[in-house]
Write a protein that holds these residues in place. Structure first.
Motif, PDB file in Angstrom:
ATOM      1  N   PRO A  26      46.658  30.287  33.700  1.00  0.00           N
ATOM      2  CA  PRO A  26      46.247  29.853  32.361  1.00  0.00           C
ATOM      3  C   PRO A  26      47.403  29.909  31.376  1.00  0.00           C
ATOM      4  N   TRP A  27      47.781  28.744  30.831  1.00  0.00           N
ATOM      5  CA  TRP A  27      48.807  28.764  29.795  1.00  0.00           C
ATOM      6  C   TRP A  27      48.194  29.353  28.538  1.00  0.00           C
ATOM      7  N   ALA A  28      49.055  29.835  27.651  1.00  0.00           N
ATOM      8  CA  ALA A  28      48.629  30.585  26.462  1.00  0.00           C
ATOM      9  C   ALA A  28      47.818  31.812  26.874  1.00  0.00           C
ATOM     10  N   THR A  29      48.308  32.513  27.895  1.00  0.00           N
ATOM     11  CA  THR A  29      47.662  33.744  28.360  1.00  0.00           C
ATOM     12  C   THR A  29      47.775  34.798  27.265  1.00  0.00           C
ATOM     13  N   TYR A  30      46.652  35.420  26.925  1.00  0.00           N
ATOM     14  CA  TYR A  30      46.712  36.449  25.877  1.00  0.00           C
ATOM     15  C   TYR A  30      45.965  37.721  26.240  1.00  0.00           C
ATOM     16  N   HIS A  31      45.133  37.672  27.278  1.00  0.00           N
ATOM     17  CA  HIS A  31      44.371  38.860  27.672  1.00  0.00           C
ATOM     18  C   HIS A  31      44.319  38.961  29.190  1.00  0.00           C
ATOM     19  N   ILE A  32      44.458  40.181  29.682  1.00  0.00           N
ATOM     20  CA  ILE A  32      44.340  40.465  31.112  1.00  0.00           C
ATOM     21  C   ILE A  32      43.363  41.620  31.276  1.00  0.00           C
ATOM     22  N   GLU A  33      42.397  41.434  32.151  1.00  0.00           N
ATOM     23  CA  GLU A  33      41.446  42.515  32.455  1.00  0.00           C
ATOM     24  C   GLU A  33      41.647  42.930  33.914  1.00  0.00           C
ATOM     25  N   VAL A  34      41.764  44.230  34.130  1.00  0.00           N
ATOM     26  CA  VAL A  34      42.001  44.768  35.466  1.00  0.00           C
ATOM     27  C   VAL A  34      40.746  45.482  35.941  1.00  0.00           C
ATOM     28  N   LYS A  35      40.257  45.095  37.139  1.00  0.00           N
ATOM     29  CA  LYS A  35      39.048  45.687  37.705  1.00  0.00           C
ATOM     30  C   LYS A  35      39.293  46.051  39.166  1.00  0.00           C
ATOM     31  N   GLU A  36      38.347  46.759  39.740  1.00  0.00           N
ATOM     32  CA  GLU A  36      38.331  47.007  41.175  1.00  0.00           C
ATOM     33  C   GLU A  36      37.246  46.142  41.776  1.00  0.00           C
ATOM     34  N   ALA A  37      37.542  45.441  42.865  1.00  0.00           N
ATOM     35  CA  ALA A  37      36.584  44.539  43.499  1.00  0.00           C
ATOM     36  C   ALA A  37      35.441  45.348  44.114  1.00  0.00           C
TER      37      ALA A  37
END
Length: 198
Positions: free
Chosen positions: A187-198
């Motif tokens: 995704p261009w203009a990336t501004y948020h990343i969420e990290v989870k466990e599958a």
């Protein structure tokens, strides 16, 4: 009223106007030199900002993002990480472009993320587009958080100011796909990343 008292009252009034509210102070990233460009939430370390404030974090709230704490990165924090250069052929003009920025894995590590084989990362753009990638895919394709293209900072309103991307040309499984499909995870203009466990 003497001049000294006038100065004191004027300074006090100015200070009262400029002091942030408790909510702003709690949620503001600590020790940043510029505005936040990237927010990482979920399974992170201690973080450097508090919970999402639905009144002040308007775009994130509208995109249904929630967190109790996050790691906020400004441009200086990202530029302080080792930079990597890639040269993928982009879908927009079918030409190779030089992209530069830190590895996504290094950004996550700087946020206190401990990647495992169960780690799943959601990359979100300002328009709400989100892509899901695993820790294995981040490592295999050597995703970067691009800050520059062809020697110039990525611009808001273009592909930036940040772009989570990889060099699709270097991987036969990706190079075999049509250009738009090669970058479905980017995704261009990336501004948020969420990290989870599958």
């Amino acid at each position: 009223m003497n001049k000294r008292r006038q100065f004191f009252l004027g300074a006090a009034a100015l200070g009262a106007v400029n002091l942030p509210s408790a909510a702003l102070a709690q949620n503001a990233p600590k020790a940043q030199k510029g505005p936040t460009l990237l927010t990482v939430s979920g399974l992170i370390g201690a973080g450097n900002r508090g919970a999402l404030d639905p009144l002040l974090d308007r775009m994130m709230a509208k995109q249904k993002i929630k967190f109790d704490k996050a790691q906020a990165f400004d441009f200086a924090a990202l530029a302080a990480l080792p930079a990597v250069t890639i040269k993928p052929t982009l879908e927009y003009d079918s030409k190779p472009h030089t992209l530069k920025g830190p590895l996504l894995a290094d950004v996550l590590k700087a946020g206190g993320v401990k990647m495992t084989d169960k780690t799943t990362v959601f990359l979100r753009a300002v328009d709400g587009y989100a892509a899901q990638v695993t820790a294995a895919e981040i490592a295999k394709y050597r995703f970067i958080v691009a800050t520059h293209m062809d020697g110039q900072p990525l611009s808001l309103g273009g592909l930036g100011p940040l772009w989570a991307v990889y060099d699709a040309d270097r991987f036969p499984d990706m190079a075999a796909k049509p250009l738009p499909a090669r970058f479905a995870w980017c995704p261009w203009a990336t501004y948020h990343i969420e990290v989870k466990e599958a």
